[in-house]
Scaffold this motif. Structure first.
Motif, PDB file in Angstrom:
ATOM      1  N   ALA A  12      42.532  37.668  45.447  1.00  0.00           N
ATOM      2  CA  ALA A  12      42.084  38.870  46.049  1.00  0.00           C
ATOM      3  C   ALA A  12      41.282  38.895  47.198  1.00  0.00           C
ATOM      4  O   ALA A  12      40.281  38.019  47.271  1.00  0.00           O
ATOM      5  CB  ALA A  12      41.805  39.849  44.849  1.00  0.00           C
ATOM      6  N   ARG A  13      41.108  39.781  47.935  1.00  0.00           N
ATOM      7  CA  ARG A  13      40.236  39.948  49.185  1.00  0.00           C
ATOM      8  C   ARG A  13      38.917  39.944  48.474  1.00  0.00           C
ATOM      9  O   ARG A  13      37.779  39.519  49.195  1.00  0.00           O
ATOM     10  CB  ARG A  13      40.554  41.212  49.922  1.00  0.00           C
ATOM     11  CG  ARG A  13      40.194  41.044  51.401  1.00  0.00           C
ATOM     12  CD  ARG A  13      40.617  42.183  52.206  1.00  0.00           C
ATOM     13  NE  ARG A  13      42.087  41.663  52.575  1.00  0.00           N
ATOM     14  CZ  ARG A  13      42.568  42.294  53.617  1.00  0.00           C
ATOM     15  NH1 ARG A  13      42.001  43.306  54.282  1.00  0.00           N
ATOM     16  NH2 ARG A  13      43.880  42.087  53.576  1.00  0.00           N
ATOM     17  N   SER A  14      38.577  40.760  47.472  1.00  0.00           N
ATOM     18  CA  SER A  14      37.400  41.082  47.046  1.00  0.00           C
ATOM     19  C   SER A  14      37.282  41.020  45.449  1.00  0.00           C
ATOM     20  O   SER A  14      38.543  41.287  45.001  1.00  0.00           O
ATOM     21  CB  SER A  14      36.722  42.159  47.665  1.00  0.00           C
ATOM     22  OG  SER A  14      37.024  43.409  47.009  1.00  0.00           O
ATOM     23  N   THR A  66      35.936  43.157  43.466  1.00  0.00           N
ATOM     24  CA  THR A  66      36.014  44.537  43.238  1.00  0.00           C
ATOM     25  C   THR A  66      37.342  45.142  43.262  1.00  0.00           C
ATOM     26  O   THR A  66      37.894  45.791  42.501  1.00  0.00           O
ATOM     27  CB  THR A  66      34.987  45.441  44.061  1.00  0.00           C
ATOM     28  OG1 THR A  66      33.741  45.018  44.403  1.00  0.00           O
ATOM     29  CG2 THR A  66      35.070  46.841  43.849  1.00  0.00           C
ATOM     30  N   ARG A  67      38.167  44.559  44.314  1.00  0.00           N
ATOM     31  CA  ARG A  67      39.517  45.131  44.424  1.00  0.00           C
ATOM     32  C   ARG A  67      40.335  44.435  43.206  1.00  0.00           C
ATOM     33  O   ARG A  67      40.853  45.129  42.555  1.00  0.00           O
ATOM     34  CB  ARG A  67      40.081  44.618  45.521  1.00  0.00           C
ATOM     35  CG  ARG A  67      41.555  44.917  45.797  1.00  0.00           C
ATOM     36  CD  ARG A  67      41.940  44.316  47.337  1.00  0.00           C
ATOM     37  NE  ARG A  67      41.459  45.297  48.124  1.00  0.00           N
ATOM     38  CZ  ARG A  67      41.696  45.371  49.428  1.00  0.00           C
ATOM     39  NH1 ARG A  67      42.559  44.413  49.929  1.00  0.00           N
ATOM     40  NH2 ARG A  67      41.131  46.240  50.506  1.00  0.00           N
TER      41      ARG A  67
END
Length: 99
Positions: free
Chosen positions: A70-72, A74-75
């Motif tokens: 995942a990109r972050s 949080t995502r």
């Protein structure tokens, strides 16, 4: 001076999300699928439980891959909450049939 750097904290957070979150998501799926399948397809409860357990291993492995891809973080956490909320809600609303 901090014991853990920012990169180490991010890695630790994603690792916890991957391991604990993946286990929780797989467990919710393995518990919910045996309640859905007999109502949808009419298969036996034992077969539905077996299919739910086998698919939970796949979901656990895929979630671990996604948690790090995942990109972050949080995502990944938001997607985890988005996926687990309907499963938890369906477990609360559906009743297990009597044996």
């Amino acid at each position: 001076m901090s014991i853990l750097s920012a990169g180490t904290c991010k890695l630790l957070g994603r690792s916890l999300l991957a391991i604990l979150g993946g286990y929780g998501l797989a467990a919710l799926f393995a518990a919910a699928l045996p309640l859905w399948l007999p109502q949808i397809s009419g298969m036996s409860r034992a077969d539905a439980a077996l299919i739910g357990m086998m698919l939970s291993f796949l979901i656990f492995a895929l979630w671990i891959l996604f948690a790090f891809a995942a990109r972050s973080g949080t995502r990944a956490l938001m997607l985890h909450l988005l996926l687990s909320a309907p499963l938890l809600l369906s477990l609360m609303l559906l009743e297990a049939p009597a044996p």
